[in-house]
Design a protein around this motif. Structure first.
Motif, PDB file in Angstrom:
ATOM      1  N   LEU B 271       0.818  -1.216   0.000  1.00 40.10           N
ATOM      2  CA  LEU B 271       0.000   0.000   0.000  1.00 40.10           C
ATOM      3  C   LEU B 271       0.851   1.264   0.000  1.00 40.10           C
ATOM      4  CD1 LEU B 271      -2.932  -0.405   2.518  1.00 40.10           C
ATOM      5  CD2 LEU B 271      -3.080   0.175   0.098  1.00 40.10           C
ATOM      6  N   PHE B 272       1.988   1.189   0.681  1.00 44.82           N
ATOM      7  CA  PHE B 272       2.811   2.388   0.876  1.00 44.82           C
ATOM      8  C   PHE B 272       3.806   2.618  -0.266  1.00 44.82           C
ATOM      9  CE2 PHE B 272       1.288   0.737   4.865  1.00 44.82           C
ATOM     10  CZ  PHE B 272       0.676   1.855   5.411  1.00 44.82           C
ATOM     11  N   ILE B 273       4.033   1.566  -1.063  1.00 45.98           N
ATOM     12  CA  ILE B 273       4.958   1.703  -2.198  1.00 45.98           C
ATOM     13  C   ILE B 273       4.234   2.480  -3.297  1.00 45.98           C
ATOM     14  CG2 ILE B 273       6.328   0.480  -3.935  1.00 45.98           C
ATOM     15  CD1 ILE B 273       6.528  -1.878  -1.960  1.00 45.98           C
ATOM     16  N   GLY B 274       4.677   3.695  -3.542  1.00 44.95           N
ATOM     17  CA  GLY B 274       4.032   4.529  -4.553  1.00 44.95           C
ATOM     18  C   GLY B 274       2.914   5.409  -4.016  1.00 44.95           C
ATOM     19  N   SER B 275       2.766   5.488  -2.698  1.00 43.93           N
ATOM     20  CA  SER B 275       1.676   6.308  -2.166  1.00 43.93           C
ATOM     21  C   SER B 275       2.130   7.745  -1.884  1.00 43.93           C
ATOM     22  CB  SER B 275       1.085   5.674  -0.910  1.00 43.93           C
ATOM     23  OG  SER B 275       2.047   5.682   0.120  1.00 43.93           O
ATOM     24  N   GLU B 276       3.363   8.047  -2.221  1.00 41.73           N
ATOM     25  CA  GLU B 276       3.881   9.430  -2.193  1.00 41.73           C
ATOM     26  C   GLU B 276       3.712  10.129  -0.846  1.00 41.73           C
ATOM     27  OE1 GLU B 276       3.547  11.529  -6.111  1.00 41.73           O
ATOM     28  OE2 GLU B 276       1.917  10.138  -6.475  1.00 41.73           O
ATOM     29  N   GLY B 277       3.891   9.361   0.216  1.00 39.03           N
ATOM     30  CA  GLY B 277       3.865   9.969   1.545  1.00 39.03           C
ATOM     31  C   GLY B 277       2.489  10.372   2.027  1.00 39.03           C
ATOM     32  N   THR B 278       1.448   9.927   1.354  1.00 40.60           N
ATOM     33  CA  THR B 278       0.093  10.342   1.752  1.00 40.60           C
ATOM     34  C   THR B 278      -0.568   9.356   2.708  1.00 40.60           C
ATOM     35  OG1 THR B 278      -0.934   9.230  -0.139  1.00 40.60           O
ATOM     36  CG2 THR B 278      -0.278  11.523  -0.451  1.00 40.60           C
ATOM     37  N   LEU B 279       0.040   8.177   2.894  1.00 41.27           N
ATOM     38  CA  LEU B 279      -0.593   7.159   3.755  1.00 41.27           C
ATOM     39  C   LEU B 279       0.207   6.866   5.017  1.00 41.27           C
ATOM     40  CD1 LEU B 279      -1.808   4.532   1.092  1.00 41.27           C
ATOM     41  CD2 LEU B 279      -3.112   6.395   2.141  1.00 41.27           C
ATOM     42  N   GLY B 280       1.460   7.271   5.030  1.00 39.63           N
ATOM     43  CA  GLY B 280       2.298   6.994   6.189  1.00 39.63           C
ATOM     44  C   GLY B 280       3.708   7.458   5.882  1.00 39.63           C
ATOM     45  N   VAL B 281       4.536   7.498   6.910  1.00 39.11           N
ATOM     46  CA  VAL B 281       5.933   7.890   6.714  1.00 39.11           C
ATOM     47  C   VAL B 281       6.796   6.634   6.780  1.00 39.11           C
ATOM     48  CG1 VAL B 281       7.862   9.238   7.627  1.00 39.11           C
ATOM     49  CG2 VAL B 281       5.536  10.164   7.718  1.00 39.11           C
ATOM     50  N   ILE B 282       7.441   6.321   5.676  1.00 39.88           N
ATOM     51  CA  ILE B 282       8.326   5.154   5.634  1.00 39.88           C
ATOM     52  C   ILE B 282       9.585   5.480   6.426  1.00 39.88           C
ATOM     53  CG2 ILE B 282       9.752   3.709   4.118  1.00 39.88           C
ATOM     54  CD1 ILE B 282       7.570   4.186   1.929  1.00 39.88           C
ATOM     55  N   THR B 283       9.884   4.646   7.424  1.00 40.72           N
ATOM     56  CA  THR B 283      11.061   4.919   8.260  1.00 40.72           C
ATOM     57  C   THR B 283      12.195   3.914   8.045  1.00 40.72           C
ATOM     58  OG1 THR B 283       9.867   3.778  10.036  1.00 40.72           O
ATOM     59  CG2 THR B 283       9.878   6.195  10.092  1.00 40.72           C
ATOM     60  N   ALA B 284      11.865   2.733   7.532  1.00 43.70           N
ATOM     61  CA  ALA B 284      12.910   1.744   7.244  1.00 43.70           C
ATOM     62  C   ALA B 284      12.438   0.830   6.118  1.00 43.70           C
ATOM     63  CB  ALA B 284      13.254   0.927   8.488  1.00 43.70           C
ATOM     64  N   VAL B 285      13.426   0.273   5.422  1.00 41.83           N
ATOM     65  CA  VAL B 285      13.170  -0.490   4.204  1.00 41.83           C
ATOM     66  C   VAL B 285      14.057  -1.731   4.208  1.00 41.83           C
ATOM     67  CG1 VAL B 285      13.436  -0.405   1.681  1.00 41.83           C
ATOM     68  CG2 VAL B 285      12.694   1.646   2.911  1.00 41.83           C
ATOM     69  N   SER B 286      13.519  -2.869   3.784  1.00 42.48           N
ATOM     70  CA  SER B 286      14.412  -3.990   3.455  1.00 42.48           C
ATOM     71  C   SER B 286      14.199  -4.345   1.999  1.00 42.48           C
ATOM     72  CB  SER B 286      14.176  -5.191   4.373  1.00 42.48           C
ATOM     73  OG  SER B 286      12.979  -5.837   4.058  1.00 42.48           O
ATOM     74  N   VAL B 287      15.304  -4.601   1.328  1.00 43.51           N
ATOM     75  CA  VAL B 287      15.253  -4.756  -0.126  1.00 43.51           C
ATOM     76  C   VAL B 287      16.166  -5.908  -0.560  1.00 43.51           C
ATOM     77  CG1 VAL B 287      17.028  -2.977  -0.451  1.00 43.51           C
ATOM     78  CG2 VAL B 287      15.426  -3.426  -2.296  1.00 43.51           C
ATOM     79  N   LEU B 288      15.709  -6.626  -1.561  1.00 40.27           N
ATOM     80  CA  LEU B 288      16.471  -7.748  -2.109  1.00 40.27           C
ATOM     81  C   LEU B 288      17.421  -7.215  -3.178  1.00 40.27           C
ATOM     82  CD1 LEU B 288      16.686 -10.891  -2.157  1.00 40.27           C
ATOM     83  CD2 LEU B 288      15.059 -10.826  -4.052  1.00 40.27           C
ATOM     84  N   CYS B 289      18.709  -7.469  -2.992  1.00 39.67           N
ATOM     85  CA  CYS B 289      19.709  -6.875  -3.892  1.00 39.67           C
ATOM     86  C   CYS B 289      20.324  -7.915  -4.817  1.00 39.67           C
ATOM     87  CB  CYS B 289      20.820  -6.233  -3.065  1.00 39.67           C
ATOM     88  SG  CYS B 289      20.189  -4.971  -1.947  1.00 39.67           S
ATOM     89  N   PRO B 290      20.468  -7.600  -6.092  1.00 40.34           N
ATOM     90  CA  PRO B 290      21.105  -8.537  -7.025  1.00 40.34           C
ATOM     91  C   PRO B 290      22.622  -8.531  -6.862  1.00 40.34           C
ATOM     92  CG  PRO B 290      19.838  -6.815  -8.191  1.00 40.34           C
ATOM     93  CD  PRO B 290      20.003  -6.388  -6.770  1.00 40.34           C
ATOM     94  N   ARG B 291      23.262  -9.607  -7.322  1.00 35.08           N
ATOM     95  CA  ARG B 291      24.719  -9.644  -7.336  1.00 35.08           C
ATOM     96  C   ARG B 291      25.255  -8.632  -8.336  1.00 35.08           C
ATOM     97  NH1 ARG B 291      26.829 -14.238  -4.340  1.00 35.08           N
ATOM     98  NH2 ARG B 291      28.858 -13.701  -5.164  1.00 35.08           N
TER      99      ARG B 291
END
Lengths: 539, 539
Positions: B271-291
């Motif tokens: 829900l928060f991915i692409g919501s441009e800060g209108t639904l909540g404040v993202i404070t931390a992220v975990s992301v899958l990184c390629p080699r």
């Protein structure tokens, strides 16, 4: 010493097959494409089982009520003759009330959950689904949406007398763009049919499951199915580009975009991916399809320790890079069961751990060279004890069956307690070891296998018969252990009916409460797939 | 004929560099890593611009009110001395009220939107963000969350006097799992810093942007940033594994999973991915990184027609397969502007269309061979008229700059009307052709470039000066044309302030209404990034 030499020679022989100019398999691996209904697995929490079990769900056998047991029937309306008249007028010849015809749709594949629905509806169009839901919502009739009915957590069948809404006749491919590889189809298309359609056009589906011969793409999306290609192509949250969904009140939500990029507002379709039919009925899907690989290779390796198996995974990710498409494992206990119950012989020498690696790429010679270099390095650095390479279709199938038939072997070993756990990859085997130690000789077998590449362990524990004391020793131990590692108690199977009340082991109460808010917003009467996914105590 | 021979020879010479044993570049391409603030682009709808423009936003220049113009200020509270005391106590030395220090955070990078905030808060922890929002929500104070302030649609700055909540000091990397490639960090980490951190560990971020030297990962996620690696690694909906979000009332929603698979309930983070800060404040992220790829190559090709350019894309997908990492294009008008304004000379002969192809893979020799075979086939079948291959870092950079500096060239050509459109890939250039015909000699230049692989066109129209008549000829023509192809009027930039009222061109009213419901559920007072993303007429 002779043994080591023998093993080394065997791998070296295998490596010769991978010389740059050898002929590598140019077809996809063929895996069992249909579900085998023989020897149903009796799950952890199976309830009283009968033609009419409305009153028997909730601990009627006198045992302590399991969190997996069905709650009391909610106060939905019951289907009347007037309701049937409405449905028969809307769907002539596609409103099924014959109990014999309803039998298979009332029972899940594992034969562990049985509903008592008396109506099966088979719409063909989105408009029909819309009319059904509008009517059911106004009448307060509960609805169970059903795709291929291949789920493992009791999510795909009614619990009581919910109307079954089958997507089986919604099986049209709507479009395929051969430049972008974007497929759009109705929700009831069988995954294997889509795969066959795409293969002719030199594409594949981004997901592949053992159940592909039965499961529907709509069900795949509704359950966020993982499967065998996730390591390579990612989850459906990335590959599904659009959805058409009918909401509980019959409104049609058109998010059926066929674009790779669209940042115009919230990505609503994501809500329905993995919501298990509780937020809306998916009626159409658009999905981004990868090109069909020109070469597929499979190797089967043995490792002395799980640490070596993880180091091999690291090496493999570096050296096979973009062509790595599966990294699966099984332990020696799995191998013992394969030997004992299915008479499958170990293609290599005995090891504590076995790995199945698949590559798929666009150049057979390059893929073979990469695999050759990786195997040589893995051998030289003693990460791998023994191994064999499949360069022919039949051998590829045989090697895959060592991984894929573990489930079948388990059904012959006794009553099986099954867990589908997601963990940080470096922890996945520790749970098996700890469980073995924890249970001692109370369990017959404690085996571990699964998708190392995805951090997904399938932990299975057998006993000669159903054993409440053993179950009490397993649970909540397994869930607490998983929660202690911030793991997931359901990596790919979903929560459905059976695991709904275990959600708090993997999700904080704040998140579960928000799920409840979303459910209430989209389905205020709660008619869509009741008793599933959300816990009973949700306010 | 001599010309054709010359061109063919040049490509053949280039191909020789790709013989299997040639030395290919083993480093990543280096692209401009910082935003250039020179020559700000004046956008379609720029408002009166001054130190205090509270009353000037809404069409104060007497022209017809644009749908992009800011609406009237909503009845939020104004910051009082008591509020400042609270913030200063919570964030001593990190509550900024000095107008000089606030200046850069009140204005967007394009200098097209200016807010008049008098308070900038710089929290360091999630707990501080939680306390800020709890307080603001109770006081009905509006909040604009700001990352690197690199957005292009006015989403990252206040519109009026919203409190600016900067994530700049939330820049800690929390963990990295070198086996699974999963990175967890605070939202304020600068993308380039994460990239540098990962490169040392032999990984890369799954996204790359021109703004990487400034943009924050939290902002990337909040805007669902696309960028240069999307073709290869997919969107953030697939690669982001977990988020921690502070909701409008200060509750912390912990969905910060670090698992590839987790099917325990609805995937709330989406829900928060692409919501441009209108639904909540993202404070931390975990992301899958390629080699990190071991080899990167770039080619620059010319095609006679857009159809040939698309056929070349098809060929390229088949023959480069898993190593294809970018397929970008520009037209001859772009080339003219690069020549004229930036004195960049065409590295090949003049063609109507140019393509930049990037490969990245794990084996330099294999990658070179694949590219060689592809180019030979593209030449033999006359899909490609001319081309050159970069095997050295400096040439790789030079070729990429032909694509990347088009934006800069445009700023020298005049007032630029910019559109970021997503379309079915076979239609993307038709819009440029139709627009050119539609505008006739009213426009100075009409140019098209963008990400063919993602179906993403950047359409730019210049005129000697701001020209309301020209704008009236462009809009709504461009949006109607896009809607007619089921395209997206914002492929990757988002809606922000400027495009919020155009949402209906790409989303049905049913979907927009549901977005409104979600906003009301998560932020009932509407304090988070007001005036953004959702249209003004939303009920």
């Amino acid at each position: 010493m002779a043994g080591i030499l023998h093993r080394t020679l065997r791998l070296k022989t295998a490596l010769r097959h991978l010389s740059p100019h050898s002929t590598l398999s140019s077809t996809n691996t063929a895996r069992p494409s249909h579900l085998h209904l023989c020897s149903p697995v009796l799950l952890t929490n199976s309830w009283q089982f009968g033609a009419c079990c409305r009153k028997l769900h909730a601990g009627a056998d006198g045992q302590k009520q399991s969190p997996a047991a069905a709650p009391e029937r909610l106060p939905f309306s019951r289907v009347t003759e007037e309701d049937l008249d409405f449905f028969k007028k809307l769907l002539p010849a596609r409103t099924i009330t014959d109990p014999d015809l309803l039998e298979s749709t009332n029972v899940d594949w594992l034969k562990s959950v049985r509903g008592s629905s008396e109506v099966l509806l088979r719409p063909q169009t989105t408009e029909e689904v819309s009319q059904i839901l509008r009517y059911c919502n106004s009448r307060n009739l509960a609805v169970n949406t059903q795709g291929g009915n291949t789920g493992l957590v009791g999510g795909s069948v009614p619990v009581y007398d919910e109307i079954i809404l089958s997507t089986a006749l919604m099986n049209n491919i709507m479009s395929f763009d051969s430049i972008s590889g974007i497929l759009t189809c109705q929700a009831g298309c069988v995954l294997e049919n889509l795969s066959l359609y795409l293969e002719e056009k030199d594409y594949i589906m981004p997901l592949d499951l053992g159940a592909k011969g039965s499961c529907h793409i709509g069900g795949n999306v509704a359950t966020n199915a993982g499967g065998l290609r996730l390591l390579r192509y990612g989850s459906l949250h990335g590959t599904v580009l659009g959805l058409e969904v009918v909401l509980a009140d019959g409104r049609v939500l058109d998010c059926l975009a066929t674009l790779r990029k669209d940042n115009t507002g919230y990505d609503l379709k994501q809500l329905f991916i993995g919501s298990e039919g509780t937020l809306g009925v998916i009626t159409a899907v658009s999905v981004l399809c990868p090109r069909k690989p020109k070469s597929v290779n499979v190797v089967f390796l043995g490792c002395e320790t799980f640490e070596q198996l993880l180091k091999t995974f690291q090496l493999c990710r570096g050296m096979l890079g973009e062509i790595l498409s599966a990294y699966e494992f099984l332990d020696s206990e799995c191998m013992r069961l394969l030997n004992t119950h299915l008479k499958l012989s170990n293609p290599i020498s005995d090891c504590p751990f076995y790995v199945v690696i698949e590559t798929s790429g666009s150049d057979p010679t390059h893929d073979g060279e990469k695999l050759h270099n990786f195997l040589e390095e893995a051998m030289t650095s003693s990460l791998v004890t023994d191994g064999t390479v499949a360069t022919e279709d039949s051998k590829i199938k045989a090697l895959w069956s060592m991984r894929e038939r573990v489930t079948e072997a388990l059904t012959h070993d006794g009553f099986t307690y099954k867990y589908d756990i997601s963990l940080p990859v470096e922890r996945i085997y520790q749970l098996v070891t700890d469980m073995r130690e924890h249970l001692g000789d109370r369990a017959k077998s404690v085996v571990g296998y699964g998708h190392v590449g995805d951090g997904n362990l399938h932990l299975n524990i057998t006993s000669p018969a159903k054993d409440p004391a053993l179950l009490a020793a397993i649970e909540p131990f397994v869930y607490e252990w998983t929660a202690g590692c911030q793991g997931s108690i359901s990596a790919e199977h979903g929560l459905g009916l059976k695991k709904r009340n275990y959600i708090y082991y993997s999700k904080p109460s704040q998140a579960v409460a928000l799920m409840g808010n979303i459910k209430a917003m989209l389905d205020p009467k709660g008619i869509l797939n009741p008793y599933k996914t959300l816990p009973d105590n949700l306010k």
